[in-house]
Motif scaffolding. Structure first.
Motif, PDB file in Angstrom:
ATOM      1  N   GLY A 314      23.393  12.781   7.445  1.00  0.00           N
ATOM      2  CA  GLY A 314      22.243  12.373   8.240  1.00  0.00           C
ATOM      3  C   GLY A 314      20.968  12.192   7.439  1.00  0.00           C
ATOM      4  O   GLY A 314      20.725  12.871   6.436  1.00  0.00           O
ATOM      5  N   VAL A 315      20.132  11.290   7.919  1.00  0.00           N
ATOM      6  CA  VAL A 315      18.797  11.089   7.352  1.00  0.00           C
ATOM      7  C   VAL A 315      18.009  12.389   7.475  1.00  0.00           C
ATOM      8  O   VAL A 315      17.982  13.021   8.534  1.00  0.00           O
ATOM      9  N   ALA A 316      17.349  12.799   6.400  1.00  0.00           N
ATOM     10  CA  ALA A 316      16.525  14.012   6.439  1.00  0.00           C
ATOM     11  C   ALA A 316      15.514  14.004   5.301  1.00  0.00           C
ATOM     12  O   ALA A 316      15.821  13.581   4.186  1.00  0.00           O
ATOM     13  N   ALA A 317      14.313  14.489   5.602  1.00  0.00           N
ATOM     14  CA  ALA A 317      13.271  14.660   4.588  1.00  0.00           C
ATOM     15  C   ALA A 317      12.357  15.785   5.048  1.00  0.00           C
ATOM     16  O   ALA A 317      12.178  16.005   6.251  1.00  0.00           O
ATOM     17  N   ILE A 318      11.779  16.499   4.101  1.00  0.00           N
ATOM     18  CA  ILE A 318      10.908  17.612   4.421  1.00  0.00           C
ATOM     19  C   ILE A 318       9.632  17.507   3.588  1.00  0.00           C
ATOM     20  O   ILE A 318       9.673  17.121   2.411  1.00  0.00           O
ATOM     21  N   TRP A 319       8.506  17.832   4.222  1.00  0.00           N
ATOM     22  CA  TRP A 319       7.206  17.741   3.553  1.00  0.00           C
ATOM     23  C   TRP A 319       6.397  19.003   3.829  1.00  0.00           C
ATOM     24  O   TRP A 319       6.418  19.537   4.957  1.00  0.00           O
ATOM     25  N   SER A 320       5.693  19.478   2.849  1.00  0.00           N
ATOM     26  CA  SER A 320       4.755  20.584   3.025  1.00  0.00           C
ATOM     27  C   SER A 320       3.930  20.729   1.754  1.00  0.00           C
ATOM     28  O   SER A 320       4.455  20.547   0.648  1.00  0.00           O
ATOM     29  N   PRO A 321       2.647  21.074   1.882  1.00  0.00           N
ATOM     30  CA  PRO A 321       1.875  21.413   0.677  1.00  0.00           C
ATOM     31  C   PRO A 321       2.449  22.633  -0.036  1.00  0.00           C
ATOM     32  O   PRO A 321       2.110  22.873  -1.198  1.00  0.00           O
ATOM     33  N   ARG A 322       3.299  23.396   0.632  1.00  0.00           N
ATOM     34  CA  ARG A 322       3.902  24.581   0.018  1.00  0.00           C
ATOM     35  C   ARG A 322       5.143  24.252  -0.816  1.00  0.00           C
ATOM     36  O   ARG A 322       5.696  25.148  -1.453  1.00  0.00           O
ATOM     37  N   ILE A 323       5.572  23.006  -0.781  1.00  0.00           N
ATOM     38  CA  ILE A 323       6.661  22.596  -1.671  1.00  0.00           C
ATOM     39  C   ILE A 323       6.080  22.419  -3.067  1.00  0.00           C
ATOM     40  O   ILE A 323       5.215  21.577  -3.299  1.00  0.00           O
ATOM     41  N   GLN A 324       6.547  23.232  -3.992  1.00  0.00           N
ATOM     42  CA  GLN A 324       5.967  23.248  -5.335  1.00  0.00           C
ATOM     43  C   GLN A 324       6.454  22.095  -6.206  1.00  0.00           C
ATOM     44  O   GLN A 324       5.743  21.634  -7.088  1.00  0.00           O
ATOM     45  N   LYS A 325       7.672  21.652  -5.941  1.00  0.00           N
ATOM     46  CA  LYS A 325       8.208  20.527  -6.711  1.00  0.00           C
ATOM     47  C   LYS A 325       8.562  19.409  -5.730  1.00  0.00           C
ATOM     48  O   LYS A 325       9.671  19.326  -5.204  1.00  0.00           O
ATOM     49  N   ALA A 326       7.555  18.586  -5.464  1.00  0.00           N
ATOM     50  CA  ALA A 326       7.703  17.523  -4.469  1.00  0.00           C
ATOM     51  C   ALA A 326       7.986  16.195  -5.159  1.00  0.00           C
ATOM     52  O   ALA A 326       8.180  16.128  -6.372  1.00  0.00           O
ATOM     53  N   ALA A 327       8.010  15.133  -4.354  1.00  0.00           N
ATOM     54  CA  ALA A 327       8.264  13.779  -4.841  1.00  0.00           C
ATOM     55  C   ALA A 327       9.577  13.702  -5.608  1.00  0.00           C
ATOM     56  O   ALA A 327       9.624  13.344  -6.786  1.00  0.00           O
ATOM     57  N   ARG A 328      10.655  14.078  -4.920  1.00  0.00           N
ATOM     58  CA  ARG A 328      11.969  14.020  -5.555  1.00  0.00           C
ATOM     59  C   ARG A 328      13.056  13.826  -4.501  1.00  0.00           C
ATOM     60  O   ARG A 328      12.828  14.007  -3.305  1.00  0.00           O
TER      61      ARG A 328
END
Length: 580
Positions: A314-328
């Motif tokens: 399934g399509v899924a994505a998660i976002w948060s300023p608390r994600i330390q290693k984002a854009a991946r």
């Protein structure tokens, strides 16, 4: 009074616990926003490579967070939602089969504690907007009695987008509720917009001293195909020749706009910097057969209801300023059962509170980009439809098929046509990109990085030659078991069961282990007493609380008794023949 004050202080102190990992600690629990689409196809978001239906806001969410490229769900709505809320494989609680039909007296077992109940224990206020589909034959099975403080939505598997009606067999009625009561006073707004507007009201009126769990469970983009009125969309999608696909595109576009509006509302309320936003679908697109919505799972095989990748990846994505290693793009295995422990962990909860579950905490892996995740997962075992499947690393074992393989082919438009507008420009100008820039003061993922992430999220070593919704020849798994290498052959074109006998044997044993603990599905007839005509043409609970829990199971017990008598008769016959 003094004791009440002590309790209040203890509860408030839960909000001030330090949350996080490593050196990044937070003074308050995050607001958790879950945006769940219904029957959204793998190929119906831009970050998987399609240019056909622009989803710039969903894409921006993924590009600035983490795209979960191996996120596995259940093949239909009720089992998937049961897994999400309980952290358990549905086979443990008899919820692994078909979705609950209107008038079926069954639901998610009352003895199972679910996510909103756990989060309430951490001081969260809990809101559900949209679809429930986990039972409503008695009041105890409905959202306000399962841990939610607030509910606006519908009980059944779907409703019509403007008049909020649901039909099953010869029963039809209105299905929209505010709390425990029918919401007849609601103006007939397009359902996607109705739920979005309500979510924004919740955010605007939220008490900022408490963390919020807001679960927006959209009707979109489930059938029926009902597009928003012209005033709601400025996209005509003239490049899509198929008229039904064109309607579906407008529905997806409105869903994308909903994500943007909720994101903006959080920013304007000052909540975004402390938020965690999860976007996901409950299962793959219903690109063929019943409940067809003209979604596309290209290039994946199969549709909703199947255990092929098109049904359960399934399509899924998660976002948060608390994600330390984002854009991946993450290629770690993630399962629907993982969200209970993952979100509870991100909220600062002690995982020991959850007892024995099938889900695992993925928060550190998602946030920091390292750690040991899953290497196995159970896709499902359905003892009624005789389908089962499991994954170990890059290998996937399947057995069985629905309707002689009708749903098992390759369906859907590739959407890889020439861009109507430059893709990166659309994403960079999206509402979510602008909000991140202006409200959080942070840079957004740049076009060159987006291009690489998009390539990573869509790179498959297979490309079925599909144009429009046709069946193609394929290896069937309804006669023999199939083993696929879903890393090198994600389109499941080659059965390699004979080449890997040890892997096949290990997965056979894995399925056998879970088969031994399976709780059989409760299959009961539709109850005529549920007819909405008995309750002002409205779908509502129709059984009293005392009869609630095991009325369905009474039928199951009777069925099992008949089955046992039948086996006893066979055994006696065999013994008599031996004696003769």
């Amino acid at each position: 009074m003094r004791s009440l004050s002590i309790v209040w202080i203890s509860s408030f102190s839960l909000l001030l616990i330090r949350i996080g990992s490593g050196d990044n600690l937070y003074e308050k629990a995050p607001h958790i926003i879950v945006l769940m689409a219904d029957d959204l196809g793998w190929n119906d978001v831009g970050f998987h490579g399609s240019n056909q239906i622009p989803t710039p806001n969903i894409d921006a969410l993924g590009y600035n967070g983490v795209i979960l490229n191996r996120h596995y769900v259940l093949p239909s709505s009720t089992p998937s939602r049961a897994a999400f809320f309980t952290g358990q494989y549905p086979i443990r609680i008899g919820m692994q089969g078909d979705g609950i039909h209107g008038g079926e007296p069954r639901g998610l077992p009352l003895n199972i504690k679910i996510l909103p109940e756990y989060l309430r224990g951490l001081g969260y206020t809990t809101k559900l907007i949209g679809k429930w589909h986990l039972g409503f034959h008695t009041p105890q099975y409905t959202p306000l009695h399962r841990g939610f403080d607030f509910f606006l939505g519908f009980y059944n598997s779907y409703i019509s987008y403007y008049d909020y009606r649901y039909s099953n067999q010869n029963m039809s009625g209105y299905d929209m509720h505010r709390g425990d009561d029918p919401a007849h006073g609601i103006n007939r707004a397009y359902a996607t917009n109705l739920f979005t507007d309500e979510a924004i009201k919740v955010i605007e009126n939220h008490e900022l001293t408490r963390p919020l769990y807001l679960h927006v469970s959209h009707l979109a983009v489930h059938a029926p195909l009902e597009q928003p009125a012209e005033e709601y969309t400025d996209r005509d999608f003239h490049q899509i020749r198929e008229p039904n696909r064109r309607k579906y595109a407008r529905m997806v576009s409105q869903l994308d706009e909903s994500v943007a509006r909720i994101f903006l509302a959080l920013a304007e309320r000052g909540m975004l910097k402390d938020s965690l936003i999860l976007f996901l679908t409950d299962n793959g697109a219903a690109s063929v057969g019943k409940d067809r919505n003209w979604g596309s799972n290209y290039p994946l095989r199969g549709s909703k209801y199947t255990l092929y990748e098109g049904g359960v990846r399934g399509v899924a994505a998660i976002w948060s300023p608390r994600i330390q290693k984002a854009a991946r793009v993450s290629n770690q295995l993630v399962h629907m059962t993982d969200w209970l422990p993952t979100l509870y962990s991100a909220a600062g909860g002690n995982l020991q509170d959850l007892g024995e579950i099938d889900g695992m905490d993925q928060w550190q892996i998602i946030s920091e980009g390292y750690g040991r995740g899953r290497d196995t997962l159970l896709l499902n075992i359905d003892e009624v439809f005789k389908t089962e499947g499991a994954i170990y690393s890059r290998f996937k074992l399947l057995r069985g098929s629905l309707e002689n393989g009708y749903y098992d082919g390759y369906y859907g438009d590739s959407g890889r046509m020439v861009e109507v507008l430059p893709y990166s420009d659309l994403v960079m100008r999206s509402s979510i990109s602008e909000v991140i820039t202006h409200h959080l003061g942070g840079p957004v993922t740049q076009p060159s990085t987006m291009a690489q992430l998009r390539q990573d999220a869509m790179t498959f070593n297979c490309r079925p030659n599909i144009t429009y919704y046709r069946r193609y020849s394929y290896t069937t798994c309804n006669v023999t078991e199939c083993l696929f290498d879903i890393v090198n052959d994600p389109c499941e074109t080659k059965n390699i069961v004979e080449a890997y006998p040890r892997i096949t044997r290990d997965l056979d044993l894995y399925l056998e282990k879970y088969g031994r603990i399976l709780v059989r599905q409760t299959k009961v007839p539709i109850d005529g007493l549920a007819d909405p005509r008995r309750r002002n043409n409205t779908w509502e609970p129709w059984m009293n609380s005392g009869a609630a829990v095991y009325v369905p199971n009474a039928a199951a017990v009777l069925g099992n008794l008949v089955y046992c008598v039948h086996l006893l008769f066979i055994l006696i016959s065999i013994l008599l023949n031996i004696r003769v």
